[in-house]
Every structure is written in structure tokens, then in C-alpha cells.
Design an enzyme around this catalytic site. Structure first.
Site, short mmCIF file in Angstrom:
data_model
loop_
_atom_site.label_atom_id
_atom_site.label_comp_id
_atom_site.label_asym_id
_atom_site.label_seq_id
_atom_site.Cartn_x
_atom_site.Cartn_y
_atom_site.Cartn_z
N GLY A 10 45.21 43.20 57.33
CA GLY A 10 45.22 41.88 56.69
C GLY A 10 46.66 41.38 56.68
O GLY A 10 47.53 42.02 56.10
N GLY A 11 46.87 40.28 57.36
CA GLY A 11 48.24 39.76 57.50
C GLY A 11 48.39 38.40 56.84
O GLY A 11 49.13 37.54 57.31
N ILE A 14 49.34 38.26 50.95
CA ILE A 14 49.84 39.53 50.41
C ILE A 14 50.41 40.38 51.54
O ILE A 14 51.48 40.99 51.40
CB ILE A 14 48.73 40.32 49.66
CG1 ILE A 14 48.14 39.47 48.53
CG2 ILE A 14 49.28 41.62 49.10
CD1 ILE A 14 47.01 40.13 47.76
N GLY A 15 49.72 40.39 52.68
CA GLY A 15 50.18 41.20 53.82
C GLY A 15 51.61 40.86 54.21
O GLY A 15 52.43 41.75 54.48
N ASN A 96 33.38 39.99 51.51
CA ASN A 96 34.41 41.02 51.64
C ASN A 96 33.84 42.42 51.88
O ASN A 96 34.50 43.26 52.50
CB ASN A 96 35.36 40.99 50.42
CG ASN A 96 36.30 39.80 50.49
OD1 ASN A 96 36.29 39.05 51.47
ND2 ASN A 96 37.11 39.62 49.47
N HIS A 176 38.92 46.06 37.47
CA HIS A 176 39.80 44.91 37.70
C HIS A 176 38.97 43.63 37.64
O HIS A 176 38.70 42.99 38.64
CB HIS A 176 40.47 45.05 39.08
CG HIS A 176 41.43 43.95 39.39
ND1 HIS A 176 42.52 43.67 38.62
CD2 HIS A 176 41.47 43.05 40.40
CE1 HIS A 176 43.19 42.66 39.14
NE2 HIS A 176 42.57 42.26 40.22
P1 A3D Z 1 44.69 35.82 52.65
O1 A3D Z 1 46.03 35.18 52.65
O2 A3D Z 1 43.51 34.98 52.94
O3 A3D Z 1 44.74 37.03 53.69
C1 A3D Z 1 43.62 37.76 54.03
C2 A3D Z 1 43.73 38.10 55.51
O4 A3D Z 1 42.62 38.93 55.86
C3 A3D Z 1 43.68 36.87 56.43
O5 A3D Z 1 44.85 36.79 57.22
C4 A3D Z 1 42.44 37.12 57.28
O6 A3D Z 1 42.59 36.68 58.63
C5 A3D Z 1 42.33 38.64 57.21
N1 A3D Z 1 41.01 39.14 57.58
C6 A3D Z 1 39.79 38.57 57.37
N2 A3D Z 1 38.83 39.35 57.89
C7 A3D Z 1 39.46 40.44 58.42
C8 A3D Z 1 39.00 41.59 59.12
N3 A3D Z 1 37.70 41.80 59.35
N4 A3D Z 1 39.92 42.48 59.53
C9 A3D Z 1 41.24 42.29 59.29
N5 A3D Z 1 41.73 41.21 58.66
C10 A3D Z 1 40.84 40.30 58.24
O7 A3D Z 1 44.43 36.56 51.25
P2 A3D Z 1 45.50 37.30 50.30
O8 A3D Z 1 46.43 38.10 51.14
O9 A3D Z 1 46.03 36.31 49.33
O10 A3D Z 1 44.51 38.26 49.47
C11 A3D Z 1 43.86 39.33 50.12
C12 A3D Z 1 42.83 39.99 49.21
O11 A3D Z 1 43.48 40.56 48.08
C13 A3D Z 1 41.77 39.04 48.63
O12 A3D Z 1 40.50 39.66 48.68
C14 A3D Z 1 42.21 38.84 47.19
O13 A3D Z 1 41.13 38.51 46.33
C15 A3D Z 1 42.77 40.20 46.89
N6 A3D Z 1 43.68 40.25 45.74
C16 A3D Z 1 43.61 41.36 44.95
C17 A3D Z 1 44.44 41.48 43.86
C18 A3D Z 1 44.36 42.69 43.00
O14 A3D Z 1 45.10 42.81 42.04
C19 A3D Z 1 43.41 43.75 43.29
C20 A3D Z 1 45.36 40.47 43.56
C21 A3D Z 1 45.41 39.35 44.38
C22 A3D Z 1 44.56 39.26 45.47
#
Ligand code: A3D
Length: 321
Positions: A10-11, A14-15, A96, A176
Site C-alpha cells: 500500500g503506497g 500512510i505508505g 478491505n 480499534h
Molecule cells: P490510501 O491513501 O487510500 O492508501 C491505500 C493504498 O492501498 C492505495 O494507494 C491503494 O492503491 C492501495 N491498494 C488498494 N488495493 C490494494 C491491493 N489489493 N494491493 C495493494 N495495494 C492496494 O489510504 P491510507 O494510507 O490513508 O490508509 C490505509 C488504511 O489504513 C485504510 O484502511 C485506513 O482505514 C487504515 N488506517 C488505520 C489506522 C489505524 O490506526 C489502525 C489509522 C488510519 C488509517
């Protein structure tokens, strides 16, 4: 000694921050995987070109091929959709879970010896699924949530008391979600209970003390949603990335940190077969110990409610899959 290797699945928001923190702290080489072709390579090229200015030695690579994560020591998963305003974390379940199924397969095949830290939501269900599908030992598959929720609680305490957050210790346990359990009783500033400091601040007015403590607890529980609402698009990303990096560092540097981590319980806290946030010792063997602390009746009740919510979520996931 070869550098450690960290894979980011995931890039997105957060990535990107994870990659930057890994580089700045020289935790190892980084591979960022995303299904969006080109994007992870672009991000990693951009970040690499800051190496002279920031002074880090790390190879950074973007990819859409799971083969490139081979040999990773740690894999951090953020693949999946984030929340939109008005959504709960649980609303992300169906989409997800399907993404997590693909990701777990990729990790199992290409990084079978890695520690896996899940961040994707709904967190407790996503970690459960990843552990089941990879079949990795429970010490190696964990979720990041408690470090972030505790950091948020600590931040609000520091603001309220006007003290450095460096001196604040506070912990949040349970799932969470809306039922997470900030442990008020043990929250302290360099050993002094937060309750005592509030009592001092409010001249012994215990109603006011309870009101302020409850407000901090409620803000902690809703902190993710507060950010989602303000951003308008997407969810928190700086603080989740920092929190996961603390876990990676604890593992790669064998720090034996005692942190709240989403871990598989097998009898501890009276819970069997579910991933829930509890204090653990994190070191080079991953989750080296689950620390069972004594909860009082109120805390135990809230913890049980939170565990029941996690159980419901996992059952809902099983139906979806
Ligand atoms: P976002 O910036 O949308 O990044 C997610 C990435 O996942 C995107 O670049 C997508 O292209 C990629 N992706 C989608 N499908 C796939 C796949 N099959 N294989 C590989 N990559 C894929 O989201 P984000 O970085 O802001 O958040 C990511 C996740 O973290 C989300 O589910 C949030 O809800 C979660 N999150 C969790 C917390 C916790 O404290 C646990 C806090 C904040 C966010």
C-alpha cells in the site's frame, strides 16, 4: 551486515509517510508495493532524491510485483480503502477483506519469514484474516492501533495539563473501534497519576475532574473520526505511520518495548482465538510476551464489551467472505 528490508504493501497516504520515516531513521531498505502501476516507483524515486539532503543510506524501490518483497524482514500493510466522513471503520469490512486476502497470499508466497504489521481497517478483523491466511505464527502477525490510540490519549492529557507529552504515559486497550478502552486509572505524568494532577488543577472538585477525564477519553475514542471529518477525504496518516514505525523499530532493534499491540489471545484476559489490543513486549522475536495486567471491575467490563464488538466484526467478516 546487510541492511534490513522493509516492505510496504500500500503506497497511499500512510505508505508514503512510512517510507519517509524508514529512510530518515535508516531502518533499512524499503520496497513499496501498490496495485497502481508507476505510482510507488514515482514516490520512491522522489524520496530517493532527498537522500543527499537528508543524509540517509537506503535503497528505495517501488513496485507492483510481489516478487520484489522477497527477503523482507518486516512487512507493513496499509492496502485498502480509508474512511470517508460519516463512515465507521467497520463500513470498510467487505472491500478491505477482499484486498487483505490478496495481500496475505502475496506475503505468504514471497516473504514467508517476515514480521507482519497490519494497519488497514477494520484493524482487528484485518489482522485476524491475515494471520489465518498466511498461517504465520502469532508472534509474527500483529496490528497497529494501540500505540496510536495511546499516543492520542497522551496528547490530550499533555494539552489539558500543560506539560510535555514526553512525560505522559497512558494506554488504550481493546479493539480499534468505538469501544476501545483508555485506561484512565494508570494514566500518569512521570509517575504522578493524571487523576491527582487534575484534582490539583481543579482544587479538589471531583465532578469537574471526572468531566475533564471523560472528555479526554471520548476525544480519544473519536480522534480518528475527528481527523476524517476535518480532512474531508481520507483518514489520519502521519500519526498512524509514526506509531507503526515505533513497532518496527522495537522489532528490528530488539528494544523489548512494552506497547499496546493488537495480538492473538489464546486464553489471556479470558479471551480465546481473537485479536485484541493488549500490552505486549516487542523485540526481535516479535510479540515476545503478552502482559496480563490486572483490570478493575469497570475496566474489565469495558474490555469485555470491546472484545464482544471485535468478535461480532470477525463473524461479520466470515459471512462476507
Ligand atoms: P490510501 O491513501 O487510500 O492508501 C491505500 C493504498 O492501498 C492505495 O494507494 C491503494 O492503491 C492501495 N491498494 C488498494 N488495493 C490494494 C491491493 N489489493 N494491493 C495493494 N495495494 C492496494 O489510504 P491510507 O494510507 O490513508 O490508509 C490505509 C488504511 O489504513 C485504510 O484502511 C485506513 O482505514 C487504515 N488506517 C488505520 C489506522 C489505524 O490506526 C489502525 C489509522 C488510519 C488509517
Amino acid at each position: 551486515m546487510a541492511r534490513k528490508k522493509i516492505a510496504l504493501i500500500g503506497g497511499g497516504q500512510i505508505g508514503g509517510v512510512l517510507a519517509q520515516l524508514c529512510a530518515l531513521r535508516e531502518l533499512g531498505d524499503v520496497v513499496m508495493f501498490d496495485i497502481v502501476e508507476g505510482m510507488p516507483s514515482g514516490k520512491m524515486l522522489d524520496l530517493s532524491e532527498a537522500n543527499r539532503v537528508d543524509g540517509f543510506d537506503a535503497d528505495l524501490k517501488g513496485t507492483s510485483d510481489y516478487k520484489d518483497i522477497a527477503g523482507s524482514d518486516v512487512v507493513i500493510v496499509t492496502a485498502g480503502l480509508p474512511r470517508k466522513p460519516g463512515m465507521s471503520r467497520d463500513d470498510l469490512l467487505a472491500t478491505n477483506a477482499k484486498i487483505m486476502a490478496q495481500v496475505s497470499q502475496g506475503i505468504k508466497e514471497h516473504a514467508p519469514n517476515a514480521f507482519v504489521i497490519i494497519i488497514s481497517n477494520p484493524l482487528d478483523a484485518m489482522v485476524t484474516l491475515c494471520q489465518r491466511l498466511t498461517g504465520f505464527p502469532k508472534e509474527r502477525v500483529m496490528g497497529m492501533a494501540g500505540v496510536l490510540d495511546s499516543a492520542r490519549f497522551s496528547c490530550f492529557i499533555a494539552w489539558e495539563l500543560g506539560v510535555s507529552v514526553k512525560d505522559v504515559n497512558a494506554m488504550v486497550l481493546g479493539g480499534h473501534g468505538d469501544t476501545m478502552v483508555p485506561i484512565k486509572r494508570f494514566a500518569n505524568v512521570n509517575g504522578i497519576p493524571v487523576y491527582d494532577l487534575l484534582k490539583r488543577k481543579y482544587n479538589g472538585d471531583m465532578n469537574k475532574v471526572e468531566e475533564v477525564m471523560t472528555a479526554m477519553v471520548e476525544r480519544t475514542k473519536g480522534a480518528g473520526g475527528e481527523v476524517v471529518k476535518l480532512l474531508g477525504n481520507g483518514s489520519a496518516f502521519y500519526s498512524p505511520a509514526s506509531s507503526a514505525i515505533a513497532m518496527v523499530e522495537a522489532i528490528l532493534r530488539d528494544q523489548k518495548r512494552l506497547l499496546p499491540v493488537c495480538a492473538l489471545l489464546e486464553g489471556e484476559y479470558g479471551v480465546n482465538g481473537f485479536y485484541v489490543g493488549v500490552p505486549v513486549v516487542l523485540g526481535s522475536k516479535g510479540i515476545e510476551e503478552i502482559v496480563e495486567m490486572e483490570l478493575d471491575d469497570e475496566e474489565k467490563k469495558l474490555f469485555d464489551v470491546s472484545c464482544a464488538a471485535v468478535k461480532e466484526l470477525v463473524e461479520a467478516m466470515d459471512k462476507v467472505l
